[in-house]
Design a protein around this motif. Sequence first.
Motif, short mmCIF file in Angstrom:
data_model
loop_
_atom_site.label_atom_id
_atom_site.label_comp_id
_atom_site.label_asym_id
_atom_site.label_seq_id
_atom_site.Cartn_x
_atom_site.Cartn_y
_atom_site.Cartn_z
N LEU A 106 42.87 87.45 73.77
CA LEU A 106 44.26 87.19 74.15
C LEU A 106 44.87 86.37 73.02
CD1 LEU A 106 46.60 87.17 76.21
CD2 LEU A 106 45.57 85.13 77.22
N VAL A 107 45.87 86.93 72.35
CA VAL A 107 46.38 86.35 71.12
C VAL A 107 47.84 85.94 71.28
CG1 VAL A 107 46.78 86.77 68.66
CG2 VAL A 107 44.80 87.79 69.79
N PHE A 108 48.15 84.71 70.89
CA PHE A 108 49.50 84.16 70.97
C PHE A 108 49.99 83.78 69.57
CE2 PHE A 108 47.57 83.12 75.06
CZ PHE A 108 48.56 83.44 75.97
N SER A 159 53.51 80.55 77.44
CA SER A 159 52.17 81.02 77.10
C SER A 159 51.15 80.61 78.15
CB SER A 159 51.75 80.48 75.73
OG SER A 159 52.61 80.94 74.71
N LEU A 160 51.27 79.41 78.66
CA LEU A 160 50.31 78.92 79.66
C LEU A 160 50.38 79.74 80.94
CD1 LEU A 160 50.71 75.06 79.19
CD2 LEU A 160 48.85 76.53 78.37
N GLU A 161 51.58 80.17 81.35
CA GLU A 161 51.71 80.95 82.57
C GLU A 161 51.13 82.35 82.37
OE1 GLU A 161 52.81 81.03 86.63
OE2 GLU A 161 52.52 79.42 85.15
N VAL A 162 51.37 82.95 81.21
CA VAL A 162 50.77 84.25 80.91
C VAL A 162 49.24 84.12 80.87
CG1 VAL A 162 50.52 86.05 79.17
CG2 VAL A 162 52.79 85.14 79.70
N ARG A 176 64.13 84.39 86.70
CA ARG A 176 62.67 84.29 86.74
C ARG A 176 62.06 85.60 86.31
NH1 ARG A 176 60.67 83.05 92.44
NH2 ARG A 176 61.08 80.88 91.82
N GLN A 177 61.23 85.54 85.27
CA GLN A 177 60.42 86.71 84.97
C GLN A 177 58.98 86.40 85.38
OE1 GLN A 177 59.93 88.02 80.95
NE2 GLN A 177 60.25 86.02 80.04
N PRO A 178 58.29 87.36 85.98
CA PRO A 178 56.98 87.10 86.59
C PRO A 178 55.88 87.01 85.54
CG PRO A 178 57.55 89.41 86.85
CD PRO A 178 58.73 88.76 86.19
N LEU A 179 55.83 85.90 84.83
CA LEU A 179 54.91 85.74 83.71
C LEU A 179 53.45 85.85 84.15
CD1 LEU A 179 56.70 82.76 81.93
CD2 LEU A 179 56.88 85.19 81.39
N PHE A 180 53.13 85.25 85.28
CA PHE A 180 51.76 85.31 85.80
C PHE A 180 51.36 86.76 86.08
CE2 PHE A 180 48.94 85.47 89.52
CZ PHE A 180 47.88 84.70 89.10
#
Length: 350
Positions: free
Chosen positions: A71-73, A81-84, A303-307
């Motif tokens: 998983l690359v950020f 990033s933390l929520e994804v 709100r975009q559903p990052l999780f």
Amino acid sequence: MPSGSNTRRRATLAMVAEAAGVSLPTASKVINGRGDVAAATRLRVEEAARELGYVPPVGRRSITPARVVDLVFDDLVSPYSLEVLRGVTEAGAETGVDVVVNRIPTGSGEPAWASTPEGWANRLKAAGREGIIIVTSELTEEQVDAFDKASLPLVVIDPLNLPRTDVTSVGATNFSGGLSATEHLLCLGHRRIGFAGGPVRAACGQARLHGYRAALEKADISPDPELTLHGPFSYPAGLEMGSQLLSAPEPPTAVFAASDTTALGVVEAARRRGLRVPDDLSVVGFDDTILATLATPALTVVRQPLFDMGRVALRTLLRLAAGESLDSHHVELATQLVVRDSTAPRRGER
């Protein structure tokens, strides 16, 4: 052996296959750690093997070695990033997949393998990665080609660009999010609405901009180029764009910011000019990270559903790794307007 013995017959691979409802070759692939098996099928075989107490013959590998994805950020510390990351790792735990977190290699001051796309892809392949998920980064066609040549499945989340149409991506309904944010401000009586956007080349940012413009045009308002600005999805960029917007001869009474961190920068720009949010300026953000609820005032956001985007990306990657075909290479999850305390009717409309 005494007739009353309760010794159980030793489980065989054929018994595992029958219990899992798969063919003997498929069960053998799972037991021997082959990657060309669908994730759901693999789980059924593993569960059947555990329940039957199946022990592979000596010399044969035990049930599936660890399965790993990268998983690359480009930004490892942002709330986005933390929520994804939370979504990807939870889906990994559910499917028995380990997640290794990395950043985009820059080549500068790094090992030799990081200097070329081929080196990066080949290193991941040699390490036994099932595939790679890349988040909010700009990809080159050379990188995508390198992943293809290495037979390394790729899924991108909220890509800044898509060098090829067949790159699998997971995102949100950015256009409808920009539309709903701007329509919310219009319903509150605002007519001069600024846009503090993301990078000009960011596909997600462009979609939010188009939604903003569509809402204005639907209300018979011509978008003012002086009220449309672009910058990184960051607090400093939001502060700079907010200051510029509020310094205009006819400043906006509301601003739609293309991220939560950008919105917080706009709020600070208003504070420094002695303006109160939402009394003097309404602000809408985009993402709904934890920053939105901790802000003062709490941010109205799209709100975009990052999780969920993280979960979908991991499961999609495993389908690609198993050789399954996808109904669509591009998945967009629904956004939702969340009204909090940073928006209010325009003065004179109250």
